[in-house]
Write an enzyme that holds these catalytic residues in place. Structure first.
Site, mmCIF file in Angstrom:
data_model
loop_
_atom_site.group_PDB
_atom_site.id
_atom_site.type_symbol
_atom_site.label_atom_id
_atom_site.label_comp_id
_atom_site.label_asym_id
_atom_site.label_seq_id
_atom_site.Cartn_x
_atom_site.Cartn_y
_atom_site.Cartn_z
ATOM 1 N N LYS A 1 0.896 -1.109 -0.323
ATOM 2 C CA LYS A 1 -0.130 -0.244 0.012
ATOM 3 C C LYS A 1 0.601 0.766 -0.411
ATOM 4 C CE LYS A 1 -2.856 2.933 2.711
ATOM 5 N NZ LYS A 1 -3.704 2.869 3.797
ATOM 6 N N GLY B 1 -10.829 7.827 6.284
ATOM 7 C CA GLY B 1 -12.301 9.007 6.306
ATOM 8 C C GLY B 1 -13.735 8.219 6.592
ATOM 9 N N ASN C 1 -9.424 1.358 9.912
ATOM 10 C CA ASN C 1 -8.927 1.096 10.349
ATOM 11 C C ASN C 1 -9.754 1.709 11.955
ATOM 12 O OD1 ASN C 1 -5.667 1.130 11.448
ATOM 13 N ND2 ASN C 1 -6.774 0.430 12.775
#
Length: 275
Positions: free
Chosen positions: A113, A201, A222
């Site tokens: 990532k 978000g 997360n």
């Protein structure tokens, strides 16, 4: 007799996953809670970052009690969920590239990532250097999932350099605001054919359901789980919301109407005539 439906799988870089939820591993109140949340959510992958100054198993760049050295890595292996290493906290292309190569050695995976931070306050990606960095990692054999904004041109450029999926944010990391720019996200979904994973978000399961209804392929989160009052139950709620949103998208929602439309049939209803 109904015909069995084909399993709905997520395809990324030629690999298939049975879940459309990706889950982070930081900020949980304890390793036991993190483990239970992952088991409940059954995510496609879990993300993990490494302290770049000491890249070896046992140095997890999360915060909170889940960061417990070698036990963290043993737990991830025990869970058997694929790990998606990330370059969290990197501020320069070379720093991100170096971290990615070290993570590949530690995790024995080509998945990465890509996070390249351009602003410390919003943690907004460095849009000016992200494309070139992603292109370099693609050439180095990485399966790059770039964390980016919802900017259409940026995302298209990431696809042009070889990214087979992109991960636009819904809002700045950790804010829990949900999609702050629905128009841009929906345009992005309409214009790009590669898998799109909403990353960052999201704060509520309804946010995840909403973007999945728009046709996004997966979500990564997360904080919304780890900092909830009941992370295990919240992990389950997000997993269910992702499934519901995907099913709604595949089912085809009704078109919005400007005027009310009766939903109760009137056939056979007595007609009373007043003189």
């Amino acid at each position: 007799m109904s015909t069995p439906t084909k399993p709905d799988t997520l395809s990324l870089y030629g690999e298939t996953f049975t879940s459309r939820l990706l889950l982070g591993t930081a900020r949980y109140p304890s390793p036991a809670v993190m483990e239970a949340a992952i088991r409940r959510a059954k995510p496609a992958m879990v993300t993990a970052s490494l302290r770049r100054q000491n890249l070896k198993p046992g140095h997890h760049e999360g915060t909170g009690a889940a960061d417990t050295g070698n036990g963290f890595w043993a737990l991830l292996r025990q869970l058997g969920v694929p790990v998606l290493p990330n370059t969290a906290g990197c501020h320069s292309p070379q720093e991100a590239i170096t971290t990615a190569h070290m993570a590949r050695e530690v995790f024995a995976t080509d998945w990465i990532k890509l996070e390249l931070i351009g602003d410390d306050y919003t943690l907004q990606p460095d849009t000016l250097n992200l494309v070139q960095t992603a292109g370099t990692l693609i050439k180095d054999g990485f399966k790059v999932l770039p964390y980016c904004t919802e900017d259409l041109v940026l995302c298209q450029r990431l696809v042009d350099v070889g990214c087979q999926a992109v991960m636009p944010w819904a809002a700045p990391i950790g804010t829990g605001k949900g999609p702050v720019n629905p128009y841009a996200l929906q345009v992005l979904r309409e214009r790009l054919s590669v898998p799109l994973i909403v990353d960052a978000g999201l704060g509520r399961p309804s946010h995840a359901c909403q973007v999945m209804e728009w046709g996004f392929d997966a979500v990564l989160l997360n904080t919304a789980v780890a900092l909830s009052q009941d992370p295990v139950r919240m992990a389950g709620a997000f997993a269910d919301a992702v499934d519901a949103g995907r099913a709604a998208y595949q089912s085809g929602a009704m078109a919005e109407q400007h005027a009310a439309q009766p939903s109760t049939p009137v056939l056979g209803t007595p007609f009373w005539h007043q003189s």
